[in-house]
Design a protein around this motif. Structure first.
Motif, PDB file in Angstrom:
ATOM      1  N   TYR A 199      -4.717  -0.587  -6.701  1.00 33.82           N
ATOM      2  CA  TYR A 199      -5.727  -0.125  -5.753  1.00 33.82           C
ATOM      3  C   TYR A 199      -6.605   0.938  -6.395  1.00 33.82           C
ATOM      4  CZ  TYR A 199      -2.714  -2.363  -2.336  1.00 33.82           C
ATOM      5  OH  TYR A 199      -1.979  -3.285  -1.650  1.00 33.82           O
ATOM      6  N   GLU A 206       0.831  -1.205   0.000  1.00 33.79           N
ATOM      7  CA  GLU A 206       0.000   0.000   0.000  1.00 33.79           C
ATOM      8  C   GLU A 206       0.868   1.258   0.000  1.00 33.79           C
ATOM      9  OE1 GLU A 206      -0.342  -2.547   2.150  1.00 33.79           O
ATOM     10  OE2 GLU A 206      -2.387  -3.287   1.897  1.00 33.79           O
ATOM     11  N   LEU A 257      -8.873   3.312  -1.290  1.00 32.31           N
ATOM     12  CA  LEU A 257     -10.233   2.933  -0.915  1.00 32.31           C
ATOM     13  C   LEU A 257     -10.407   1.424  -0.902  1.00 32.31           C
ATOM     14  CD1 LEU A 257     -12.401   5.546  -2.857  1.00 32.31           C
ATOM     15  CD2 LEU A 257     -11.462   5.683  -0.546  1.00 32.31           C
ATOM     16  N   SER A 258      -9.789   0.740  -1.867  1.00 29.30           N
ATOM     17  CA  SER A 258      -9.906  -0.716  -1.913  1.00 29.30           C
ATOM     18  C   SER A 258      -8.849  -1.295  -2.838  1.00 29.30           C
ATOM     19  CB  SER A 258     -11.303  -1.142  -2.398  1.00 29.30           C
ATOM     20  OG  SER A 258     -11.526  -0.697  -3.718  1.00 29.30           O
TER      21      SER A 258
END
Length: 142
Positions: free
Chosen positions: A87, A44, A62-63
């Motif tokens: 992502y 991430e 967000l996801s």
């Protein structure tokens, strides 16, 4: 040799329209910002750092969308087995500054235009990533 990378489908709302950030790479392809993981980083953190380095845009994840695998050949390192985790990233800053050492341009496009540009001038192995993100964003738009 294995290489781990991360990036994202970066978007923001411009009034009632959604715009998506694409980069023009050194091969003349409109694609998604991404880059290699550095030691000690989470995937991430890699995605957000690379997006910021390549485009100047800061974002928040967000996801997770998808992990893409492919093989390429490097003149020095030989065969590289690469995995890229993508992502869905909402921009928290929108001023674009392309990292000219690595890419030729970075630009915001309206959602439909970004999808078409990526489909016709992007990479086939990222099409499912873009499709998934657009479905999420189009659902959010209604």
């Amino acid at each position: 040799m294995e290489e781990i990378a991360a990036g994202g489908v970066v978007f923001h709302r411009q009034g009632c329209e959604i715009e998506v950030l694409l980069i023009l790479d050194r091969y003349g392809r409109w694609t998604l910002p991404k880059g290699k993981q550095e030691p000690g980083e989470t995937v991430e953190e890699t995605a957000l750092r690379e997006i910021k380095e390549e485009t100047g845009v800061r974002g928040r994840i967000l996801s997770v969308l998808e992990k893409v695998h492919y093989i390429y050949y490097d003149r020095v390192r030989g065969k590289i087995d690469k995995s890229v985790t993508y992502y869905l990233v909402e921009a928290v800053s929108t001023d674009v500054t392309a990292q000219v050492e690595e890419i030729d341009a970075a630009k915001w496009f309206p959602l439909a235009e970004a999808a078409e540009l990526h489909r016709t001038k992007g990479y086939d192995n990222n099409q499912s990533v873009v499709k998934e993100a657009l479905q999420l964003l189009e659902g959010d738009e209604s």
